[in-house]
Write a protein that holds these residues in place. Structure first.
Motif, PDB file in Angstrom:
ATOM      1  N   TYR A  57       0.830  -1.200   0.000  1.00 51.97           N
ATOM      2  CA  TYR A  57       0.000   0.000   0.000  1.00 51.97           C
ATOM      3  C   TYR A  57       0.874   1.263   0.000  1.00 51.97           C
ATOM      4  O   TYR A  57       0.635   2.200  -0.756  1.00 51.97           O
ATOM      5  N   THR A  58       1.899   1.281   0.847  1.00 58.57           N
ATOM      6  CA  THR A  58       2.767   2.448   0.951  1.00 58.57           C
ATOM      7  C   THR A  58       3.460   2.737  -0.378  1.00 58.57           C
ATOM      8  O   THR A  58       3.528   3.884  -0.819  1.00 58.57           O
ATOM      9  N   GLU A  59       3.954   1.699  -1.015  1.00 58.59           N
ATOM     10  CA  GLU A  59       4.623   1.878  -2.314  1.00 58.59           C
ATOM     11  C   GLU A  59       3.638   2.335  -3.385  1.00 58.59           C
ATOM     12  O   GLU A  59       3.950   3.219  -4.184  1.00 58.59           O
ATOM     13  N   ALA A  60       2.454   1.739  -3.394  1.00 59.54           N
ATOM     14  CA  ALA A  60       1.426   2.130  -4.374  1.00 59.54           C
ATOM     15  C   ALA A  60       1.012   3.577  -4.148  1.00 59.54           C
ATOM     16  O   ALA A  60       0.834   4.345  -5.104  1.00 59.54           O
ATOM     17  N   PHE A  61       0.883   3.974  -2.882  1.00 62.96           N
ATOM     18  CA  PHE A  61       0.513   5.347  -2.543  1.00 62.96           C
ATOM     19  C   PHE A  61       1.557   6.326  -3.072  1.00 62.96           C
ATOM     20  O   PHE A  61       1.224   7.345  -3.671  1.00 62.96           O
ATOM     21  N   LYS A  62       2.838   6.042  -2.837  1.00 67.60           N
ATOM     22  CA  LYS A  62       3.912   6.925  -3.313  1.00 67.60           C
ATOM     23  C   LYS A  62       3.872   7.076  -4.831  1.00 67.60           C
ATOM     24  O   LYS A  62       4.028   8.178  -5.362  1.00 67.60           O
ATOM     25  N   LEU A  63       3.677   5.965  -5.515  1.00 71.27           N
ATOM     26  CA  LEU A  63       3.624   6.010  -6.979  1.00 71.27           C
ATOM     27  C   LEU A  63       2.410   6.783  -7.464  1.00 71.27           C
ATOM     28  O   LEU A  63       2.511   7.597  -8.391  1.00 71.27           O
ATOM     29  N   LEU A  64       1.263   6.546  -6.839  1.00 70.73           N
ATOM     30  CA  LEU A  64       0.048   7.262  -7.238  1.00 70.73           C
ATOM     31  C   LEU A  64       0.195   8.754  -6.972  1.00 70.73           C
ATOM     32  O   LEU A  64      -0.218   9.579  -7.780  1.00 70.73           O
ATOM     33  N   ARG A  65       0.826   9.102  -5.867  1.00 71.79           N
ATOM     34  CA  ARG A  65       1.041  10.510  -5.530  1.00 71.79           C
ATOM     35  C   ARG A  65       1.897  11.214  -6.584  1.00 71.79           C
ATOM     36  O   ARG A  65       1.728  12.399  -6.836  1.00 71.79           O
ATOM     37  N   SER A  66       2.803  10.471  -7.220  1.00 72.42           N
ATOM     38  CA  SER A  66       3.635  11.075  -8.258  1.00 72.42           C
ATOM     39  C   SER A  66       2.807  11.451  -9.496  1.00 72.42           C
ATOM     40  O   SER A  66       3.196  12.322 -10.265  1.00 72.42           O
ATOM     41  N   TYR A  67       1.641  10.812  -9.655  1.00 73.32           N
ATOM     42  CA  TYR A  67       0.728  11.150 -10.750  1.00 73.32           C
ATOM     43  C   TYR A  67      -0.268  12.229 -10.325  1.00 73.32           C
ATOM     44  O   TYR A  67      -0.560  13.141 -11.086  1.00 73.32           O
ATOM     45  N   SER A  68      -0.807  12.082  -9.132  1.00 75.31           N
ATOM     46  CA  SER A  68      -1.858  12.997  -8.692  1.00 75.31           C
ATOM     47  C   SER A  68      -1.984  12.965  -7.178  1.00 75.31           C
ATOM     48  O   SER A  68      -2.298  11.923  -6.600  1.00 75.31           O
ATOM     49  N   ARG A  69      -1.789  14.099  -6.565  1.00 71.87           N
ATOM     50  CA  ARG A  69      -1.948  14.184  -5.112  1.00 71.87           C
ATOM     51  C   ARG A  69      -3.414  13.979  -4.715  1.00 71.87           C
ATOM     52  O   ARG A  69      -3.699  13.421  -3.660  1.00 71.87           O
ATOM     53  N   THR A  70      -4.328  14.440  -5.558  1.00 76.30           N
ATOM     54  CA  THR A  70      -5.752  14.280  -5.264  1.00 76.30           C
ATOM     55  C   THR A  70      -6.130  12.800  -5.235  1.00 76.30           C
ATOM     56  O   THR A  70      -6.806  12.341  -4.313  1.00 76.30           O
ATOM     57  N   LYS A  71      -5.677  12.050  -6.233  1.00 74.48           N
ATOM     58  CA  LYS A  71      -5.983  10.619  -6.279  1.00 74.48           C
ATOM     59  C   LYS A  71      -5.309   9.894  -5.117  1.00 74.48           C
ATOM     60  O   LYS A  71      -5.896   8.992  -4.515  1.00 74.48           O
ATOM     61  N   ALA A  72      -4.094  10.307  -4.799  1.00 78.37           N
ATOM     62  CA  ALA A  72      -3.387   9.681  -3.680  1.00 78.37           C
ATOM     63  C   ALA A  72      -4.113   9.952  -2.367  1.00 78.37           C
ATOM     64  O   ALA A  72      -4.213   9.071  -1.513  1.00 78.37           O
TER      65      ALA A  72
END
Length: 91
Positions: A57-72
């Protein structure tokens, strides 16, 4: 290959890693198909036997945040709600 990797859930229970569960959780955060695929492609080589779902989850969150803070944030909120719910149910 990755379907045979055991993950450790927060409860301590072991189960096989599910790419579909990861994709579905990212979809619920409104990640695009391209973002989801990129995240999956980046995460899969990092998986190892008995990795915790929290680490995934933590790794997926970091990667998603690199695309969009809103989605993260949406992804993080879902995790927090699940944590609150499971704490409430176990009381």
């Amino acid at each position: 290959m990755f379907n045979n990797i055991n993950v450790i859930k927060a409860s301590g229970k072991k189960e096989f890693f599910s790419i579909e569960k990861l994709k579905n959780s990212l979809m619920r955060a409104h990640a695009t198909n391209e973002e989801i695929q990129n995240i999956v492609d980046t995460l899969l080589p990092k998986l190892y036997e008995n990795i915790s779902t929290k680490k995934i989850y933590t790794e997926a969150f970091k990667l998603l945040r690199s695309y969009s803070r809103t989605k993260a944030s949406r992804y993080q909120l879902k995790k927090r709600i699940d944590g609150i719910w499971s704490n409430w149910v176990s009381v």
